[in-house]
Structure formats: structure tokens, C-alpha cells
Write a protein that holds these residues in place. Structure first.
Motif, mmCIF file in Angstrom:
data_model
loop_
_atom_site.group_PDB
_atom_site.id
_atom_site.type_symbol
_atom_site.label_atom_id
_atom_site.label_comp_id
_atom_site.label_asym_id
_atom_site.label_seq_id
_atom_site.Cartn_x
_atom_site.Cartn_y
_atom_site.Cartn_z
ATOM 1 N N MET A 100 0.830 -1.205 0.000
ATOM 2 C CA MET A 100 0.000 0.000 0.000
ATOM 3 C C MET A 100 0.864 1.254 0.000
ATOM 4 O O MET A 100 0.571 2.224 -0.708
ATOM 5 N N CYS A 101 1.928 1.242 0.785
ATOM 6 C CA CYS A 101 2.862 2.381 0.816
ATOM 7 C C CYS A 101 3.488 2.602 -0.558
ATOM 8 O O CYS A 101 3.596 3.746 -1.026
ATOM 9 N N ALA A 102 3.917 1.506 -1.194
ATOM 10 C CA ALA A 102 4.543 1.604 -2.512
ATOM 11 C C ALA A 102 3.562 2.147 -3.539
ATOM 12 O O ALA A 102 3.916 3.003 -4.358
ATOM 13 N N ALA A 103 2.305 1.656 -3.485
ATOM 14 C CA ALA A 103 1.286 2.130 -4.422
ATOM 15 C C ALA A 103 0.995 3.616 -4.204
ATOM 16 O O ALA A 103 0.849 4.388 -5.165
ATOM 17 N N THR A 104 0.935 4.026 -2.945
ATOM 18 C CA THR A 104 0.691 5.438 -2.618
ATOM 19 C C THR A 104 1.847 6.308 -3.091
ATOM 20 O O THR A 104 1.640 7.394 -3.647
ATOM 21 N N LEU A 105 3.063 5.829 -2.882
ATOM 22 C CA LEU A 105 4.251 6.578 -3.291
ATOM 23 C C LEU A 105 4.273 6.763 -4.808
ATOM 24 O O LEU A 105 4.521 7.872 -5.312
ATOM 25 N N ILE A 106 3.989 5.699 -5.542
ATOM 26 C CA ILE A 106 3.991 5.771 -7.012
ATOM 27 C C ILE A 106 2.865 6.667 -7.515
ATOM 28 O O ILE A 106 3.070 7.526 -8.390
ATOM 29 N N ALA A 107 1.668 6.496 -6.939
ATOM 30 C CA ALA A 107 0.527 7.317 -7.359
ATOM 31 C C ALA A 107 0.774 8.787 -7.028
ATOM 32 O O ALA A 107 0.457 9.684 -7.819
ATOM 33 N N GLY A 108 1.346 9.052 -5.834
ATOM 34 C CA GLY A 108 1.641 10.428 -5.443
ATOM 35 C C GLY A 108 2.667 11.071 -6.362
ATOM 36 O O GLY A 108 2.514 12.232 -6.767
ATOM 37 N N LEU A 109 3.721 10.321 -6.703
ATOM 38 C CA LEU A 109 4.725 10.848 -7.634
ATOM 39 C C LEU A 109 4.104 11.175 -8.975
ATOM 40 O O LEU A 109 4.394 12.221 -9.578
ATOM 41 N N GLY A 110 3.219 10.279 -9.431
ATOM 42 C CA GLY A 110 2.536 10.535 -10.702
ATOM 43 C C GLY A 110 1.700 11.799 -10.649
ATOM 44 O O GLY A 110 1.729 12.621 -11.573
ATOM 45 N N LEU A 111 0.959 11.964 -9.546
ATOM 46 C CA LEU A 111 0.101 13.146 -9.396
ATOM 47 C C LEU A 111 0.923 14.429 -9.359
ATOM 48 O O LEU A 111 0.639 15.383 -10.093
ATOM 49 N N PHE A 112 1.944 14.464 -8.511
ATOM 50 C CA PHE A 112 2.703 15.706 -8.339
ATOM 51 C C PHE A 112 3.557 16.036 -9.556
ATOM 52 O O PHE A 112 3.742 17.213 -9.898
ATOM 53 N N MET A 113 4.075 15.035 -10.224
ATOM 54 C CA MET A 113 4.835 15.308 -11.440
ATOM 55 C C MET A 113 3.922 15.771 -12.568
ATOM 56 O O MET A 113 4.313 16.592 -13.399
ATOM 57 N N TYR A 114 2.695 15.250 -12.577
ATOM 58 C CA TYR A 114 1.714 15.733 -13.560
ATOM 59 C C TYR A 114 1.386 17.201 -13.302
ATOM 60 O O TYR A 114 1.346 18.016 -14.237
ATOM 61 N N LEU A 115 1.178 17.546 -12.021
ATOM 62 C CA LEU A 115 0.912 18.946 -11.674
ATOM 63 C C LEU A 115 2.086 19.833 -12.075
ATOM 64 O O LEU A 115 1.898 20.959 -12.537
ATOM 65 N N ALA A 116 3.303 19.320 -11.891
ATOM 66 C CA ALA A 116 4.490 20.102 -12.224
ATOM 67 C C ALA A 116 4.597 20.365 -13.725
ATOM 68 O O ALA A 116 5.135 21.397 -14.149
ATOM 69 N N LYS A 117 4.086 19.441 -14.537
ATOM 70 C CA LYS A 117 4.190 19.583 -15.986
ATOM 71 C C LYS A 117 3.114 20.491 -16.566
ATOM 72 O O LYS A 117 3.253 20.989 -17.682
ATOM 73 N N LEU A 118 2.029 20.678 -15.820
ATOM 74 C CA LEU A 118 0.953 21.533 -16.323
ATOM 75 C C LEU A 118 1.450 22.967 -16.457
ATOM 76 O O LEU A 118 2.164 23.479 -15.605
ATOM 77 N N LYS A 119 1.066 23.624 -17.536
ATOM 78 C CA LYS A 119 1.488 24.994 -17.769
ATOM 79 C C LYS A 119 0.312 25.940 -17.572
ATOM 80 O O LYS A 119 -0.745 25.752 -18.181
ATOM 81 N N ARG A 120 0.489 26.918 -16.712
ATOM 82 C CA ARG A 120 -0.533 27.927 -16.523
ATOM 83 C C ARG A 120 -0.206 29.134 -17.384
ATOM 84 O O ARG A 120 0.911 29.292 -17.903
ATOM 85 N N GLU A 121 -1.159 29.994 -17.513
ATOM 86 C CA GLU A 121 -1.013 31.192 -18.359
ATOM 87 C C GLU A 121 0.173 32.044 -17.948
ATOM 88 O O GLU A 121 0.840 32.648 -18.776
ATOM 89 N N ALA A 122 0.455 32.051 -16.614
ATOM 90 C CA ALA A 122 1.513 32.941 -16.119
ATOM 91 C C ALA A 122 2.915 32.337 -16.197
ATOM 92 O O ALA A 122 3.887 33.024 -15.948
ATOM 93 N N ASP A 123 3.025 31.069 -16.538
ATOM 94 C CA ASP A 123 4.340 30.438 -16.546
ATOM 95 C C ASP A 123 5.214 30.955 -17.699
ATOM 96 O O ASP A 123 4.732 31.140 -18.810
ATOM 97 N N PRO A 124 6.502 31.142 -17.420
ATOM 98 C CA PRO A 124 7.415 31.497 -18.506
ATOM 99 C C PRO A 124 7.484 30.379 -19.511
ATOM 100 O O PRO A 124 7.487 29.205 -19.160
ATOM 101 N N LYS A 125 7.538 30.711 -20.762
ATOM 102 C CA LYS A 125 7.589 29.682 -21.839
ATOM 103 C C LYS A 125 9.024 29.222 -22.047
ATOM 104 O O LYS A 125 9.947 29.958 -21.899
#
Length: 286
Positions: free
Chosen positions: A261-286
């Protein structure tokens, strides 16, 4: 006492409440019942984090008020809902393992972002709009439910969104998260003392013993972060998250299913946060 020295200092200097330290120590090492530990966490944070927040406001430390307002709005609803409908269904051990695994995945994702040669950060949410209001309120709602279980959680959960997705500087997001947890913990304290009336004599005695400690060390932690660079605050957070995870593994000694369960949570959390990091908002430098 020693637990609260470290816990209160961390509460004032990071997006982790003192309950992140006190809850596992009390429940797993000292064998204090989880409800007593949670209620004590709300009580002691009502003193320590309020003191830290007053110092932050008094020193006019830079905070993100839009973040504070809308997360708090969702957090109030989440705390009330979680207190009455979620807490009775949760296994404390499984919840703690999920808690430390998810935050470790965030720490890894944040370290990865900060290791980039050029990471753009802001001192506020750029181009704030109605979608941001809704997003913050939803994260606040989930964070409030987490706080209803442990006595803390909304601060670190929404801090993840602020630093990974909105790219707000840790130097701004940290004191902002302290103020959010202060409001949440005062409500939690009120709920358990006045509404549910389940604040035990044991919780009260622990609280009275620790008040002199937290009233000093929590503001001290808040003062220290005003003197540290953004990168320094991030490093402190990495250490806290790693120690928190390792400590839980040593104390709980999880079974094979719990480790999975810990491993699954760790992998899912990494996926979520890295996905958030890749999202580009209007204010982000290109």
C-alpha cells in the motif's frame, strides 16, 4: 516534552503541523489512543500555531492571502464532514502509512523541481481567477478531511499544490500554510471541546504540560524561516518528510500488504505531483 520541542518548532517553520511529529510518537511509541492524540494535537496547535501566526502577521511576512482565504473556506467544510463521517471509518495505522507515503512522494517531486537549473517561482498566484478559487477550495476540502483524522494535514496537502502547480516560493507558501493550519486547528479544538465534548482529561493534562514549550518554540520556528533562503526551507522540508517516513516504518513495522500500500501510494503520489508540475498555466514562462 522533547517531542513538542521539535514538533512546535517544525509547526512554525514548515508546512507540517506539530501533530505530524506528535501523532505518530504518541500513538505508536507511547501507546496513547488515537482520539486522545488527535484532540491533543488540535489543542496544542491552537496555542503554538496561533503564536506563530501572530508573529508572521506582526512581522509582515509575505503570505498569499488568496491561498489562505479559499483553502480555509474548503477546509472548514472538510474538517466538519471528516470529523462526523470519515474519522469513525479510518484505521489509524493504515491512515498514518498513507499519510507519510504521500508526503514523501511530494518531497521527491519538489526536490526534482528544485534540482532543475532554472525553476521559476512567484511570490503569489499569478493571474488568479475563478477556476483557481474552486481548485483551492477543493484541495482545502480534502485537506480538511485529512486534518480531521490526524489533527494536521491541510497545510502540507495544499502546500503541495502551491509549490508544485502554482510555483509559489516556499518562502511565501510556508508562512501562508501556517496561518491556514492555525484557523483549521482552532475550529477542530472548538468542535471537540464544545460540540462533541470528547476532549478527555488525559488530553487536557498533556495540553497544560506542553503549553509553555509550544508558545516559545512555534514562534521561534516562524522567525527562523524569515531568515532562511527558499532553498533552505525546501531542504528542511525534505529532511522532515524523509525522517517522518523512516520513523513510521521503524515504529509500525508494516506487513507485506501495508508495504505494498505504501509503494502504491508513493507511485501514485509521484505521478500526481509530477503531472501537476508539468501543467502549464497562463503565467508560466515559456
Amino acid at each position: 516534552m522533547l517531542t513538542m520541542v521539535f514538533g512546535s518548532f517544525i509547526a512554525g517553520s514548515s508546512p507540517e503541523g506539530s501533530a505530524a511529529i506528535a501523532y505518530p510518537v504518541f500513538t505508536l511509541l507511547l501507546k496513547i489512543p488515537p482520539p486522545v492524540a488527535r484532540n491533543f494535537a488540535f489543542a496544542i496547535q491552537s496555542i503554538g500555531m496561533t503564536s506563530a501566526s501572530l508573529l508572521i502577521i506582526g512581522l509582515r511576512v509575505k503570505v498569499e492571502w488568496n491561498y489562505i482565504r479559499f483553502v480555509t473556506l474548503g477546509g472548514i467544510c472538510g474538517l466538519v464532514f471528516g470529523t462526523f463521517y470519515v474519522v469513525p471509518l479510518i484505521s489509524p495505522v493504515m491512515a498514518k502509512l498513507f499519510f507519510v507515503s504521500l508526503w514523501l512522494s511530494f518531497g521527491i517531486a519538489l526536490w526534482r523541481e528544485n534540482s532543475r537549473p532554472k525553476r521559476y517561482v512567484f511570490e503569489s498566484i499569478q493571474h488568479f481567477n475563478s477556476k483557481d478559487q474552486l481548485r483551492l477550495a477543493i484541495f482545502g476540502l480534502i485537506g480538511g478531511i485529512i486534518s480531521s483524522i490526524f489533527g494536521t494535514g491541510i497545510n502540507i496537502f495544499t502546500f503541495c499544490l502551491m509549490t508544485i502547480y502554482y510555483r509559489v516560493s516556499e518562502k511565501v507558501a510556508t508562512p501562508s500554510s501556517v496561518i491556514i493550519m492555525t484557523i483549521e486547528t482552532l475550529l477542530g479544538f472548538f468542535l471537540h471541546v464544545i460540540i462533541l465534548k470528547d476532549f478527555s482529561q488525559e488530553s487536557f493534562e498533556l495540553w497544560i504540560a506542553c503549553v509553555p514549550i509550544v508558545v516559545f518554540f512555534a514562534p521561534l520556528g516562524a522567525f527562523v524561516i524569515t531568515k532562511l533562503p527558499r532553498e533552505g526551507i525546501a531542504r528542511i522540508l525534505y529532511i522532515i518528510l524523509i525522517v517522518q517516513f523512516i520513523g513510521a516504518m521503524i515504529v509500525i513495522k508494516p506487513s507485506v500488504n501495508q508495504i505494498l500500500m505504501c509503494a502504491a501510494t508513493l507511485i501514485a503520489g509521484l505521478g500526481l505531483f509530477m503531472y501537476l508540475a508539468k501543467l502549464k498555466r497562463e503565467a508560466d514562462p515559456k
